[in-house]
Scaffold this active site. Structure first.
Site, PDB file in Angstrom:
ATOM      1  N   GLU A  78       0.828  -1.221   0.000  1.00 22.31           N
ATOM      2  CA  GLU A  78       0.000   0.000   0.000  1.00 22.31           C
ATOM      3  C   GLU A  78       0.857   1.264   0.000  1.00 22.31           C
ATOM      4  OE1 GLU A  78      -3.382   0.000   2.622  1.00 22.31           O
ATOM      5  OE2 GLU A  78      -3.468   2.186   2.619  1.00 22.31           O
ATOM      6  N   LYS A 260      -7.906  -0.715  10.994  1.00 24.43           N
ATOM      7  CA  LYS A 260      -7.232  -1.146   9.757  1.00 24.43           C
ATOM      8  C   LYS A 260      -6.000  -0.257   9.539  1.00 24.43           C
ATOM      9  CE  LYS A 260      -6.457  -1.271   5.141  1.00 24.43           C
ATOM     10  NZ  LYS A 260      -5.609  -0.364   4.360  1.00 24.43           N
ATOM     11  N   ASP A 276       3.527 -14.282  11.743  1.00 22.59           N
ATOM     12  CA  ASP A 276       2.224 -14.767  11.301  1.00 22.59           C
ATOM     13  C   ASP A 276       1.225 -13.601  11.346  1.00 22.59           C
ATOM     14  OD1 ASP A 276      -0.284 -15.910  11.086  1.00 22.59           O
ATOM     15  OD2 ASP A 276       0.248 -17.697  12.233  1.00 22.59           O
ATOM     16  N   HIS A 373      -1.643  10.766  -1.588  1.00 28.20           N
ATOM     17  CA  HIS A 373      -1.449   9.606  -2.471  1.00 28.20           C
ATOM     18  C   HIS A 373      -0.984   9.998  -3.870  1.00 28.20           C
ATOM     19  CE1 HIS A 373      -3.016   6.877   0.381  1.00 28.20           C
ATOM     20  NE2 HIS A 373      -4.281   7.154   0.236  1.00 28.20           N
TER      21      HIS A 373
HETATM   22  C1  MEV Z   1      -6.005   3.466   4.773  1.00 31.73           C
HETATM   23  O1  MEV Z   1      -5.261   2.324   4.418  1.00 31.73           O
HETATM   24  C2  MEV Z   1      -6.032   3.646   6.274  1.00 31.73           C
HETATM   25  C3  MEV Z   1      -6.978   4.724   6.773  1.00 31.73           C
HETATM   26  O2  MEV Z   1      -8.280   4.510   6.251  1.00 31.73           O
HETATM   27  C4  MEV Z   1      -6.987   4.635   8.285  1.00 31.73           C
HETATM   28  C5  MEV Z   1      -8.042   5.486   8.956  1.00 31.73           C
HETATM   29  O3  MEV Z   1      -9.073   5.801   8.318  1.00 31.73           O
HETATM   30  O4  MEV Z   1      -7.843   5.803  10.137  1.00 31.73           O
HETATM   31  C6  MEV Z   1      -6.526   6.096   6.313  1.00 31.73           C
END
Ligand code: MEV
Length: 420
Positions: A78, A260, A276, A373
């Site tokens: 990513e 995430k 792992d 990005h």
């Molecule tokens: C993107 O990979 C991760 C985010 O969505 C985390 C978040 O929203 O806190 C930017």
């Protein structure tokens, strides 16, 4: 894949399998690895290997953790993940930093028993009464771990009424290992003994990935003024970060995305060190639901003019066993980190997760994440258009300056640009 010998595919070597696929499909293997050593490595690491997948490996940082500036290897597909950590690290350049702690690396092995002869509560009692015999039976298996300071810690038993199953949980300190092999062997070793004690039949024996006894935490402090940028006031940005972290604790839809983002860092470190990733992810998300509704794992608050943040979660990282330290890239990553022990690595992971989260929240509550990005997007478009080596940064500047968007336009413009 045309006419295909599944037997040859299964039983053959990695080179046989590559031949079978390329004869059947005409596909070459350039994209799935050409290095002979790494092909052999794939062959001994998994079954039916045909190649290896080159995930980009970067080194983020410096990040100030426990008074030291550290560089952190991260394997990720990513964009912006590594840049975010480096950026978070730069926020601490004048003051503040991240401090960490970790629990002992205690993991749980579970043995489930069905058809027990007597009421559940009596079986639970019988298992407790046999604790010393169970511990003694495990001595040979745990001996080496006990010599290293780990081994037996505790045992409990519980009757799961709805499924009429007895669960016996062994708590074992696995020191620098992830522990799966040791725990599974220990659990299997006492199957017959537990059947004898309870009169039941073992349904299954396996470690638990919940890993609640193997946590690490990180804490950060950062002056709010440092968070100001591009017309965004630092104090207001800090206040909005605090609110964003509350939203993640109160709204599960947001909590998952918030976590995430934390895992963007932690999973990338797990992959770079051969750990792992699935076990670490599973434990993290279970922890996020430990009070009922799923919630964000980090918390922020303001004290005076300082933003405080904290993160606590299970981080069952190992520095030995399995692919860890066996894969040459994992060894390399551990060396970059100064060869920490497992607790040290889990502390770095906690700091990394919190830094990743801070950078994401700061961007989200101010300019948003899309603008960050664009640079990498242009470089990818340049690559897809055919640019290689030095051409990539040069042509991606053209892409950004001329606002080139689609792949086709990029390819056409790249051919013209190259001719100049
Ligand atoms: C993107 O990979 C991760 C985010 O969505 C985390 C978040 O929203 O806190 C930017």
């Amino acid at each position: 894949m045309g006419v295909f010998s599944y037997r040859k595919f299964r039983k053959g070597t990695i080179r046989d399998r590559r031949d079978v696929i390329s004869q059947g499909s005409g596909k070459d293997f350039a994209a799935t690895g050409r290095d002979e050593d790494l092909l052999d490595l794939s062959e001994v690491m998994i079954e039916q290997a045909v190649g290896y997948f080159g995930v980009p490996l970067g080194v983020a940082g410096p990040l100030p953790v426990d008074g030291k500036k550290i560089m952190i290897p991260m394997a990720t597909e990513e964009p912006s993940v590594i840049a975010a950590v480096t950026f978070a690290g730069s926020l601490f350049s004048s003051s503040g930093g991240i401090t960490t702690r970790a629990s002992d690396p205690v993991m749980v092995a579970q043995i489930f028993i069905e058809d027990v002869g007597e009421p559940g509560a009596i079986c639970v009692e019988k298992v407790f009464e046999s604790r010393d015999i169970i511990r003694k039976r495990l001595k040979p298996i745990l001996e080496t771990m006990e010599e290293r300071g780990g081994g037996w810690r505790n045992m409990d038993a519980r009757w799961i009424a709805p499924s009429r199953t007895l669960a016996v949980n062994l708590q074992i300190d696995v020191r620098d290992a992830m522990g799966a092999n040791l725990l599974n062997s220990a659990a299997e070793e006492i199957r017959p003994l537990l059947e004898e004690i309870t009169g039941g039949r073992v349904l299954m024996a396996i470690l638990s990935n919940r890993s609640w006894n193997r946590t690490a935490s990180a804490r950060l402090s950062i002056p709010v003024k440092v968070l100001g940028h591009n017309g965004f006031n630092g104090k207001d940005t800090a206040r909005r970060i605090v609110r964003a972290s509350r939203v993640a604790r109160e709204d599960p839809d947001r909590g998952v995305t918030h976590n995430k983002g934390i895992m963007n860092g932690i999973s990338a470190l797990a992959l770079a060190t051969g750990n792992d990733c699935r076990a670490i992810e599973a434990a993290a998300h279970a922890y996020a639901g430990r009070y009922g509704p799923y919630h964000g794992l980090s918390e922020y608050w303001i004290e005076g003019d300082v933003l405080q943040g904290s993160l606590e979660m299970p981080l069952p990282f190992a520095v030995t066993g399995g692919a860890v330290g066996f894969h040459p890239a994992s060894r390399w990553s551990l060396e970059i980190l100064g060869n920490p022990d497992a607790r040290g690595l889990s502390r770095i992971a906690a700091a990394l997760g919190l830094a990743q989260n801070l950078a994401a929240l700061r961007a989200l509550v101010s300019e948003g994440i899309q603008s960050g990005h664009m640079g990498l997007h242009a470089r990818r478009l340049a690559y897809a258009a055919g640019a290689r080596g030095d051409e990539i940064p040069l042509f991606s500047t053209v892409i950004r300056n001329d606002d080139i968007r689609g792949k086709e336009e990029a390819a056409r413009r790249f051919s013209e640009w190259r001719l100049k």
